[in-house]
Scaffold this motif. Sequence first.
Motif, mmCIF file in Angstrom:
data_model
loop_
_atom_site.group_PDB
_atom_site.id
_atom_site.type_symbol
_atom_site.label_atom_id
_atom_site.label_comp_id
_atom_site.label_asym_id
_atom_site.label_seq_id
_atom_site.Cartn_x
_atom_site.Cartn_y
_atom_site.Cartn_z
ATOM 1 N N THR A 83 0.829 -1.208 0.000
ATOM 2 C CA THR A 83 0.000 0.000 0.000
ATOM 3 C C THR A 83 0.860 1.252 0.000
ATOM 4 N N ILE A 84 1.902 1.265 0.808
ATOM 5 C CA ILE A 84 2.780 2.445 0.847
ATOM 6 C C ILE A 84 3.535 2.588 -0.475
ATOM 7 N N LYS A 85 3.971 1.483 -1.052
ATOM 8 C CA LYS A 85 4.619 1.550 -2.364
ATOM 9 C C LYS A 85 3.637 2.045 -3.424
ATOM 10 N N SER A 86 2.380 1.652 -3.291
ATOM 11 C CA SER A 86 1.360 2.116 -4.238
ATOM 12 C C SER A 86 1.130 3.611 -4.097
ATOM 13 N N ILE A 87 1.095 4.098 -2.856
ATOM 14 C CA ILE A 87 0.945 5.544 -2.643
ATOM 15 C C ILE A 87 2.109 6.288 -3.296
ATOM 16 N N LYS A 88 3.313 5.768 -3.123
ATOM 17 C CA LYS A 88 4.487 6.393 -3.755
ATOM 18 C C LYS A 88 4.299 6.474 -5.269
ATOM 19 N N ALA A 89 3.785 5.391 -5.862
ATOM 20 C CA ALA A 89 3.584 5.353 -7.316
ATOM 21 C C ALA A 89 2.483 6.312 -7.759
ATOM 22 N N GLU A 90 1.567 6.623 -6.868
ATOM 23 C CA GLU A 90 0.420 7.479 -7.200
ATOM 24 C C GLU A 90 0.714 8.968 -7.050
ATOM 25 N N LEU A 91 1.868 9.318 -6.469
ATOM 26 C CA LEU A 91 2.223 10.725 -6.269
ATOM 27 C C LEU A 91 2.957 11.271 -7.486
ATOM 28 N N ASN A 92 2.591 12.492 -7.881
ATOM 29 C CA ASN A 92 3.376 13.160 -8.916
ATOM 30 C C ASN A 92 4.662 13.710 -8.298
ATOM 31 N N GLU A 121 10.915 3.281 5.095
ATOM 32 C CA GLU A 121 12.290 3.072 4.619
ATOM 33 C C GLU A 121 12.326 1.972 3.567
ATOM 34 N N GLU A 122 11.589 0.886 3.828
ATOM 35 C CA GLU A 122 11.577 -0.227 2.882
ATOM 36 C C GLU A 122 10.891 0.157 1.573
ATOM 37 N N ALA A 123 9.898 1.039 1.665
ATOM 38 C CA ALA A 123 9.164 1.468 0.470
ATOM 39 C C ALA A 123 9.891 2.570 -0.294
ATOM 40 N N GLY A 124 10.909 3.151 0.322
ATOM 41 C CA GLY A 124 11.656 4.206 -0.350
ATOM 42 C C GLY A 124 10.976 5.557 -0.326
ATOM 43 N N VAL A 125 10.171 5.804 0.718
ATOM 44 C CA VAL A 125 9.565 7.128 0.888
ATOM 45 C C VAL A 125 10.162 7.799 2.120
ATOM 46 N N TYR A 126 9.994 9.119 2.195
ATOM 47 C CA TYR A 126 10.660 9.903 3.223
ATOM 48 C C TYR A 126 9.621 10.585 4.115
ATOM 49 N N LEU A 127 9.710 10.299 5.406
ATOM 50 C CA LEU A 127 8.810 10.912 6.375
ATOM 51 C C LEU A 127 9.223 12.357 6.595
ATOM 52 N N LEU A 128 8.299 13.270 6.335
ATOM 53 C CA LEU A 128 8.607 14.701 6.413
ATOM 54 C C LEU A 128 8.142 15.333 7.715
ATOM 55 N N ASP A 129 6.979 14.904 8.205
ATOM 56 C CA ASP A 129 6.431 15.528 9.413
ATOM 57 C C ASP A 129 5.445 14.577 10.075
#
Length: 243
Positions: free
Chosen positions: A128-137, A212-220
């Motif tokens: 799901t988190i990887k999918s969210i990453k793919a869905e972001l411009n 971290e595993e999905a390759g996204v960065y927590l900003l806040d």
Amino acid sequence: MTKPTKQWYASWFNTPYYHILYKDRDYSEAQLFMDNLTNYLNIPEGGKILDLACGKGRHSIYLNELGFDVTGVDLSEQSIKHAQQFENDTLRFDVHDMSKPYPDTFDAVFNLFTSFGYFEDETCNLKTIKSIKAELNDFGFGVIDFMNVNYVMDQLVSEDIKTVEGIDFHQNRSVKDGYIVKDISFDADGEHYEFQERVKAFTLEDFEALFEEAGVYLLDVFGDYKLKTYHAQTSERLIMIFK
């Protein structure tokens, strides 16, 4: 008798009784959250938002009223069928499994009000988190609004009865095998029903490992719908902004 199923959310969310039990949710607070969140993210006017696990679409509809181009998706066919009556040129609803990428990209992807951690197959949480990453411009932000499990466990009421529209919902809550579990039983329309809600008790540290595993960065990270600072023991919510 309706027994709990493996994919409990697929059966429970499709019943009218789910919506009866939770009909008194504070939607004015939810709308304030949407106002605060879209302002904080500075989503452009007319920007595209994907509302993951949108239910009957109430929050998608409000986001659309704020001027955003909104797609609401949910696994529940009944909920989406209800929501589709509100569609317009900038508001659409679709049946979709959020563990799979939706075929479009967005300025923001919202997963709101603890609509995460349901899956029996734990790999679907990462998917799901990887999918969210793919869905972001390129400029998009992901948002997961989850319960703060530390606070929930500390405040857990083991048993109560909630009466709504003449139905006595018997609710038993417990923590089992890393899940926060609510067993719900009630009699309605001449039938006896039993359902179970199971949500993985993810902490902030658990999410950080998934990110971290999905390759996204927590900003806040925020602790309530007014976007106040998160405190591990006392905040009611765990609201994470990432990209």
